[in-house]
Design an enzyme around this catalytic site. Structure first.
Site, PDB file in Angstrom:
ATOM      1  N   ASP A 241       0.791  -1.230   0.000  1.00 54.67           N
ATOM      2  CA  ASP A 241       0.000   0.000   0.000  1.00 54.67           C
ATOM      3  C   ASP A 241       0.824   1.281   0.000  1.00 54.67           C
ATOM      4  O   ASP A 241       0.299   2.353   0.280  1.00 54.67           O
ATOM      5  CB  ASP A 241      -0.936   0.002   1.217  1.00 54.67           C
ATOM      6  CG  ASP A 241      -0.173   0.068   2.537  1.00 54.67           C
ATOM      7  OD1 ASP A 241       0.978  -0.404   2.564  1.00 54.67           O
ATOM      8  OD2 ASP A 241      -0.730   0.576   3.518  1.00 54.67           O
ATOM      9  N   GLU A 242       2.104   1.184  -0.322  1.00 53.67           N
ATOM     10  CA  GLU A 242       2.943   2.376  -0.257  1.00 53.67           C
ATOM     11  C   GLU A 242       4.096   2.264  -1.254  1.00 53.67           C
ATOM     12  O   GLU A 242       4.643   1.196  -1.464  1.00 53.67           O
ATOM     13  CB  GLU A 242       3.495   2.522   1.166  1.00 53.67           C
ATOM     14  CG  GLU A 242       4.230   3.811   1.414  1.00 53.67           C
ATOM     15  CD  GLU A 242       4.602   3.964   2.884  1.00 53.67           C
ATOM     16  OE1 GLU A 242       4.992   5.085   3.266  1.00 53.67           O
ATOM     17  OE2 GLU A 242       4.514   2.972   3.644  1.00 53.67           O
TER      18      GLU A 242
END
Length: 351
Positions: free
Chosen positions: A93-94
């Site tokens: 998610d990053e």
């Protein structure tokens, strides 16, 4: 992404929207992610589920669906690649993006971030936040400022004043323990940190001292590396009931060894250092490693070495988690040519 796992669950199950949820096991696990509704009560990732439930009695636990998270993560990454090939994923998610030379020739890094966030929302129904600045450290710090569903730009001309006014606990790389140590030394903001010499900081914080000395001055030379090298592969299990019996431990080690071997074999990965991780009932942690001159190559080797490491444990206490990980892998790092950031920053109100 904003509370990624929890947001996916709320998106896929509208009945969970607006409610305090935690992704993870309710009885024996830890919180993998918490919705913003749960965070208001102090629920955080990596928190024992029991503690999370005490903080938020109406907390709803949802079992993780990693295949679903990976599926959405791939969609998000495809959007990134529409703008640049210099994408360095940190997790599902990053990621860091270097948009110095972007595929759409958009002059404003701010506008690129806006477009990417909009596309993510249109294609997944999820929100993302962004940080924009002249290096990875500043971008990372900025990305947390206007969460959720916002972005923050630290303009080159504002870097010095921004860092001087930034609380040290907000510096990326300063954890709770380090922050408390800095407080005890009278270091509360960047301007306090900036007064200390590199010799003082190195004496007080070891190798990290030079890092703090540089980043408070806006110096961070790490490049965006599109091919991050995997440094370890790990498998672990938290048990519904604590284990104490030796036979049970051996059975779990055997299962973990086979799972680790299958994962490594699938990706043609070998390694020379095997680490056993034990978490006891009281949450105390024990790890031990063995490094060989030759690569480990079979489940049997992982199992036999894991048993050797088990014999080195200092305590005979009930075990709630066992894990095996392999490091010093046969992967080679690919170096990239560094490019100085030249994108003009456009002034506008951050959202």
């Amino acid at each position: 992404m904003d509370a990624f796992y929890a947001s996916v669950e709320q998106h896929d199950n509208p009945a969970l929207k607006g409610k305090a949820i935690a992704v993870g096991g309710e009885h024996r696990g830890v919180v993998a992610a918490a919705s913003y509704e749960a965070r208001k009560f102090g629920v955080r990732s990596a928190m024992p589920s029991k503690t999370a439930k005490e903080k938020c009695p109406h907390l709803i636990f949802v079992s993780p669906r990693f295949q679903r998270y990976k599926e959405i993560s791939r969609k998000i990454r495809e959007i990134f690649y529409e703008y640049t090939d210099l994408v360095e994923p940190l997790s599902l998610d990053e990621a860091y993006l270097d948009v110095t030379e972007n595929k759409k020739n958009i002059e404003s890094a701010n506008q690129i971030a806006r477009e990417i966030r909009q596309k993510i929302f249109e294609q997944t129904g999820l929100t993302a936040s962004a940080g924009i600045s002249i290096n990875k450290f500043l971008a990372k710090v900025a990305s947390d400022i206007n969460k959720p569903n916002g972005q923050k730009t630290i303009h080159p001309d504002k870097v010095e004043s921004f860092l001087e006014d930034l609380p040290v606990e907000k510096f990326y790389g300063v954890g709770k323990v380090t922050a408390n140590k800095m407080f005890s030394l009278g270091i509360y903001k960047g301007k306090d940190l900036k007064k200390r010499s590199i010799e003082d900081l190195t004496r007080m914080f070891g190798k990290s001292g030079a890092y703090y000395y540089n980043v408070v001055r806006g110096i961070h030379t790490s490049e965006v590396k599109p091919h991050r090298i995997q440094k370890s592969v790990a498998v672990e299990r938290t048990f519904f009931e604590d284990l104490f019996d030796e036979q049970q431990i051996n059975e779990k080690l055997q299962s973990l060894s086979e799972e680790l071997h299958n994962r490594l074999q699938k990706n043609n990965i070998l390694g020379r250092t095997l680490t056993l991780k034990i978490k006891y009932k009281d949450f105390s942690l024990f790890t031990r490693s063995i490094t060989r001159e030759e690569y480990f190559s079979s489940a049997e080797q992982y199992f036999n070495t894991g048993k050797q490491l088990w014999e080195l444990r200092p305590f005979d206490k009930p075990v709630r988690l066992l894990g095996l990980s392999l490091s010093q892998l046969n992967t080679e790092e690919k170096k990239l040519v560094s490019v100085q950031l030249k994108i003009p920053f456009r002034e506008f109100e951050d959202q």
